[in-house]
Design an enzyme around this catalytic site. Structure first.
Site, PDB file in Angstrom:
ATOM      1  N   TRP A 373      10.764 134.408  60.858  1.00 45.86           N
ATOM      2  CA  TRP A 373       9.626 133.513  61.058  1.00 45.86           C
ATOM      3  C   TRP A 373       9.645 132.335  60.102  1.00 45.86           C
ATOM      4  O   TRP A 373       8.932 131.365  60.297  1.00 45.86           O
ATOM      5  CB  TRP A 373       8.307 134.288  60.921  1.00 45.86           C
ATOM      6  N   ASP A 374      10.494 132.429  59.054  1.00 43.93           N
ATOM      7  CA  ASP A 374      10.664 131.338  58.107  1.00 43.93           C
ATOM      8  C   ASP A 374      10.834 130.003  58.826  1.00 43.93           C
ATOM      9  O   ASP A 374      10.332 128.974  58.381  1.00 43.93           O
ATOM     10  CB  ASP A 374      11.910 131.578  57.229  1.00 43.93           C
ATOM     11  N   GLU A 515       4.985 142.653  53.123  1.00 47.36           N
ATOM     12  CA  GLU A 515       5.832 143.793  53.490  1.00 47.36           C
ATOM     13  C   GLU A 515       5.787 144.944  52.480  1.00 47.36           C
ATOM     14  O   GLU A 515       6.478 145.942  52.661  1.00 47.36           O
ATOM     15  CB  GLU A 515       7.277 143.315  53.692  1.00 47.36           C
ATOM     16  N   LYS A 627       3.143 141.542  48.252  1.00 54.58           N
ATOM     17  CA  LYS A 627       4.402 140.820  48.139  1.00 54.58           C
ATOM     18  C   LYS A 627       4.156 139.330  48.369  1.00 54.58           C
ATOM     19  O   LYS A 627       4.779 138.481  47.744  1.00 54.58           O
ATOM     20  CB  LYS A 627       5.388 141.349  49.174  1.00 54.58           C
ATOM     21  N   GLN A 628       3.281 139.036  49.295  1.00 60.00           N
ATOM     22  CA  GLN A 628       2.925 137.641  49.547  1.00 60.00           C
ATOM     23  C   GLN A 628       1.532 137.613  50.150  1.00 60.00           C
ATOM     24  O   GLN A 628       1.045 138.618  50.654  1.00 60.00           O
ATOM     25  CB  GLN A 628       3.926 136.973  50.460  1.00 60.00           C
TER      26      GLN A 628
END
Lengths: 767, 767
Positions: A373-374, A515, A627-628
């Site tokens: 998806w980056d 994640e 994680k984000q």
């Protein structure tokens, strides 16, 4: 303190290093932005357009190789040395050239290496691990797209030379690359031999993908023809060694199997300069049925090095006309932004819409060249708003992989299109299922992203919608974009579950952007994006019915979009549950997140590892550590839906619980943008710099593995959507700027619906 | 019908092909043994000492490469072509040169290739995939240890040449290999160029293990120095190209990186012969601290090709003095037995006792060069009874890996030494834990052999005991062998469990030799071998106490062998349970085997896959179908404990339930031996031939992966213990022969307690 060597090298043909423009990085850093120096080590010196390595550091060789990656959208080549070095990781990656590999299914293949130039001085080989380095400088000029290197070196036998290398991957002609090599004898009289080779034995960290097919030579031209072992993609590479001073020069062809080499030997005396130009052409069977002929023909018709170089520089000048962002008052931010734009552009396919941008661009082996998806969420906006043709190439890649997305949906028991979490040639799911545990034991751990990290499917729809909104490309939307949005909506219509006892829809057992937590129910990011997705699908279908009724009819039939299905979509977009406190606006990342054990990340500082590494997979899953920024990411993407107060509430909750330093590299630029929206400029700048320097200063310690491609696009968004505060209104783009205090000027262009908008923010110019 | 070409090639220096001795395989097969022709395809022609390929078959190239493997115990080299071929799998494996690799931990490394010789005729490359093959013959002479090849070839441009290659890996000097290349022009006048190279870019089926260190050249000598990437083992290889007719010859060094090459160009006319000799020396850091110097020094002191060749042939003549088995009346059996002995001997380390014989010898990549019970149970007897020094090397390897065997026992919670199911450099367990499912899905299956296939530990003790019994090597036994037997007994004493409610010992959760069944309880093979092992340990300790009291004392202290422990051993060897019908003598393979669903293997014929592939792992586990004869294997190893009637009963039960064709390749030779003991000569011969031709005629379809090393030793045992019926009595070896009807004579030697015994069975010589 970084010391800049003022190398006065007598390069002919006006290739002077622009020493006058140099600034010392450490000084700039302290002067300009006050970032904690321990976060960003001082690896390089910078000018507004150049990154300069002033001291050879063998211990961070692979980091340097990543930073000095060049490319042209067709191929990328790491900044490895022409003469090689022990422990180097040279790589040339051509987009779309994948081959099979165990466990991770497929990987972007390290292609035959066009760099090798071996210089022997009276039989003694020039190599930086022997002899004495008297002076050293490597620099990347991102304005011109040139990588160069000066070395002042004394051999073990005591012969002293100055050597200059310069290389580029032509932006004007994608199948062409070139190296200039100049040698000046300081004190040596005698024979110099230069071997220019094609290395047909490259490997991907120990995996070799090529089988030799054929090779040949004619006068000073050598060529090699190889094939990938499993996917049978053919590659041909041809090179010519042009020698400017041909007197006393003896040319010899050395046709070693798989390593064709042309050697030139000549006599040299002190003060004399030898100039050699290595011109290279590369084709694969993805572009032509006869790559050998194509490579040879092209080489037969190229002009000299300097002419090719001029055309290349001119092509870059054209790019920078529209793509440049000028930042005054903050040299580091200036070069970092330009560097990230450069790395994004050289990763983007210009003439190919069946490939996309890998997670590590074309600069390293990590993530195996797979597409995430980056691309759509982090990189695409840069292209959508500055080079929409390239954005369309990237979205077409998804269109061409729809067949495999439909297969994947079917395999999981659904209708419609379910995109692969990791994608490569065909769009087949290529996420690894099992990876070795990092703890040194011999066990494997099952990775579930390919099964349940579902949000990718809406992320692609989001990219389609954003491209269409920005470009007004109705033609493409009706032919391609609509089908992408609608068939993925069909998937969601099947995937979402109705729970009558709760009178709501839910999406269970997923992984969100964060994640660290897997197998979660009702991830807010996923659910809200699905609501948006299904709403949008109905809008797109209605638009299609009005403007392209034939195409609407065609898609309704083909994708089985019945009235009943549309009713369900509408119902889901109303009744898909999201856990949000209606009073405070605080969104729960997923059902039950707030019940997890809380954590104070300060307790773990200082650290050099991710929180998942420290806690282990299972424990991280049970903690409120991210994680984000999962929820914040949602607030950014659908920012018109949320008030400043909601953003602030969620920011305040999730920011201290996020692993900014060693979690996902995707996070910092998003944090920077949201921080701007809630006027936290110091924090915004800190997150921005963490993203901007991730490769240049190796902030996370993993830049050796390749460019953080998503971050290059994230940086662009942080400047444009964050600091400049770009908003698209009904009448067009406007700005709501929040510039960092040190920025005196911010200038950039964006394209919106076929018109260019130039913004030039000059703050307090007189003060 | 195989047609033998009578090639009249004008090779100088007396290298005539012995056409007069040739027989046609198909004819011999029908005349002599009546084996079903469909079982054994007709790939080759055979003489008593040679295997001859008379027609180039590109479709079975890799099978041919395996069959034509040569070696000398230090290295093995597959029979790949000097000039290469698309899809070839060239390999030179040096014993002990392992490097790390994912999933299977470590593998024997494909070393730099010493073979490459590229011949260009007026710029046109000699390659069998182009031009026209007018005549072709490749042959391995196992008496001389020479591999040769004749090709009569016409190039695409119409130039006709005859080319002869001959190569050997010197048995007289283990660091030396050599190739002779002769070229006769039939109709061509012009330039011929011969490039002789070292290929420093070999790979293990796509995995490359080498890093370039250095290379160099001096006159007609080139050398290369490389290092394994993870284990940092250094290798140096040097080669000289000796040209017999030096007039008009131009020598050129082509020092391409990692692919050093020396080229000779010369003019040729019809009828003229060019002779080139490529002499090669190879050393690694396992033998010397300075491999480059060693390789260069050795090369500087070698004599010419024919002298080296003579010494090599003489060394083989010495070997065959003792190792030959003469079979008269059955040419196929004759050459097959010699071929298998040849392959066993070239795999056995002559001067190194820290390596053993990998499952695929030094001839292929399958099983990654790992060491199994194959060595002690299948191969060791050949060496114990004919070359005890080599047998001792193999057993010392286990002694040197005792430390890791002790670690493994500790890791599993036991005392003593628990040997790795798969072993390599150190003896650490290197069995893969996870392998891809063969069904094409993306899932992995957990392999349990490294955890619970425990019988290896007693198999090694058995090899020690057999070696000691045959050699009477008390010195070695007291210093090494006793410790091996005793510390492994300590392990068993801990591993066996006492079940008071049943009043017996049991061993639960193991895998026996029949790997179709895992996680079984009370496997008869394992339990009976453990009973024998503990009994034997007590005998060995008592012997040691009497003859080497100091050493006995030392070991009792070191291994904590207390009186209590000895009592337990004695008790276990009496009360460890084995499921056997006392009336019939039928042994149950493991507890519950007879309750599994029965199977009629005829129902699955014809088939080209193992029963496990057909049924799947789970179903095979639930059926009475065997990969290999688990109980029969036990009856063979401990044959003095069982009556003929017990053997017959078990044979009759298990033979029809065994997957002879595609189960384990270890089984057929054992079946052959037991069939002899119960006078089933037809069956014995059928099983014997299935083992004997497994590589030569690719009976199982997997000979391309490398020599079935265990089977080479099994064949020797089938002849000696089966057909000849060797038994060791108190007074020495005697025979109880059961010769196949077609065998007129069987002659062989064995060594027993320092004396050679020569047996010469001549049956019905006059009839």
């Amino acid at each position: 303190m970084v010391s800049i060597h003022n190398i006065s090298f007598p390069i002919t043909n006006s290739l002077p290093i622009e020493v006058s423009q140099m600034h010392k990085f450490s000084q700039s850093l302290c002067d300009n932005n006050g970032i904690n120096e321990t976060i960003i080590p001082h690896n390089f010196a910078y000018t507004e357009w150049t990154v300069i390595d002033t001291k050879f550091e063998p211990n961070s060789l692979q980091h340097r190789e990543t930073v000095f990656t060049i490319g042209n959208g067709y191929l990328g080549t790491r900044g490895s040395f022409e003469e090689g070095y022990p422990g180097a990781m040279p790589a040339t990656l051509i987009n779309g050239i994948y081959d099979d590999v165990p466990m991770v299914y497929t990987e972007l293949v390290n292609c035959p290496d066009w760099l090798p130039i071996v210089i022997s001085i009276e039989g003694e080989r020039f190599r930086l691990d022997r002899g004495e380095i008297l002076n050293y400088q490597q620099q990347l000029d991102v304005h011109k797209g040139l990588l160069s290197r000066y070395i002042h070196w004394r051999s073990q036998a005591g012969h002293t030379v100055k050597i200059y290398f310069e290389r580029f991957a032509s932006l004007a002609q994608q199948h062409l690359t070139a190296i200039r090599c100049q040698i000046l004898s300081v004190d040596f009289t005698g024979e110099i031999e230069i071997q220019s080779s094609i290395n047909g034995y490259p490997d991907n960290q120990g995996v070799c993908h090529w089988e030799w097919l054929d090779q040949g030579e004619k006068e000073d031209i050598i060529w090699l023809n190889t094939s990938t072992r499993h996917t049978n993609l053919e590659l041909a590479i041809a090179t010519q060694l042009q020698i400017n001073n041909t007197e006393n020069t003896e040319i010899q062809i050395k046709g070693c199997q798989g390593y064709p080499t042309v050697a030139a030997s000549m006599y040299i005396q002190p003060g004399k300069i030898i100039t050699l130009d290595k011109i290279v052409t590369i084709f694969t069977s993805r572009e032509t049925a006869t790559p050998v002929k194509a490579a040879k023909d092209k080489l037969a018709n190229v002009s000299d090095y300097l002419t090719l170089r001029s055309a290349h520089i001119e092509a870059w000048a054209q790019v920078w006309q529209n793509n440049d962002i000028i930042i005054e008052g903050d040299l580091i931010a200036q070069i970092a932004v330009r560097y990230n734009i450069f790395q994004a552009i050289i990763a983007a396919p210009q003439q190919d819409d069946r490939v996309s941008i890998p997670a590590k661009s074309l600069s390293g082996f990590s993530y195996r060249g797979h597409i995430f998806w980056d691309t759509e969420i982090f990189l695409l906006p840069l292209f959508t708003f500055t080079q929409p043709k390239l954005a369309r190439n990237l979205l077409n890649y998804r269109y061409h992989t729809l067949a495999e997305a439909r297969h994947k949906a079917l395999d999981f028991g659904y209708e419609g299109a379910m995109f692969a979490w990791e994608s490569a040639t065909t769009g087949e799911e290529v996420s690894p299922r099992w990876v070795p545990l990092a703890d040194g034991s011999k066990e494997l751990v099952r990775i579930w992203c390919g099964d349940i990290e579902l949000h990718i499917t809406s992320d692609i729809a989001y990219g389609v919608w954003q491209y269409w909104q920005a470009t007004g490309d109705d033609d493409w939307m009706s032919n391609y974009g609509a089908e992408l949005i609608l068939d993925t909506a069909v998937f969601w219509g099947c995937r979402v579950e109705w729970y009558p006892e709760k009178n709501r829809y839910e999406i269970r057992d997923v992984i969100g952007p964060d994640e660290y937590h897997d197998h979660v129910n009702n991830n807010a990011f996923t659910n809200q994006m699905v609501k948006w997705h299904l709403e949008t699908a109905i809008i797109v279908l209605n638009w299609l019915r009005q403007n392209y009724p034939h195409r609407a009819n065609e898609l309704e039939t083909q994708l089985k979009i019945t009235p009943k299905r549309l009713d369900i979509w509408a119902d889901i977009s109303k009744n898909l549950w999201i856990s949000q406190d209606l009073q405070t606006g605080l969104i729960e990342q997923f059902e039950g997140f707030f019940n997890l054990q809380d954590i104070n990340l300060h307790d773990y500082e200082p650290r050099q590892k991710s929180m998942q590494s420290i806690l282990g997979i299972a424990k991280a899953n049970q903690r409120q550590v991210l994680k984000q920024p999962d929820v914040l990411m949602l607030l950014f993407l659908l920012r018109e839906k949320y008030t400043k107060q909601v953003i602030e509430t969620n920011w305040n909750y999730y920011t201290p619980r996020t692993d900014h330093t060693y979690g996902s590299s995707l996070g910092p630029s998003i944090h920077a943008i949201l921080a701007c929206e809630i006027d936290k400029l110091t924090a915004a700048y800190e997150h921005f710099m963490r993203a901007a320097m991730v490769d240049l200063e190796d902030v996370r310690g993993n830049a050796d593995e390749g460019i953080h491609a998503a971050s290059t696009g994230g940086i662009w968004q942080a400047v444009i959507f964050g600091f400049a505060g770009l908003q698209i209104t009904e009448t067009g783009p406007i700005l709501n700027p929040h510039l960092p205090p040190s920025w005196n000027r911010l200038q950039f262009k964006i394209q919106w619906r076929d018109r260019w908008y130039e913004f030039d923010l000059k703050l307090n110019p007189a003060e």
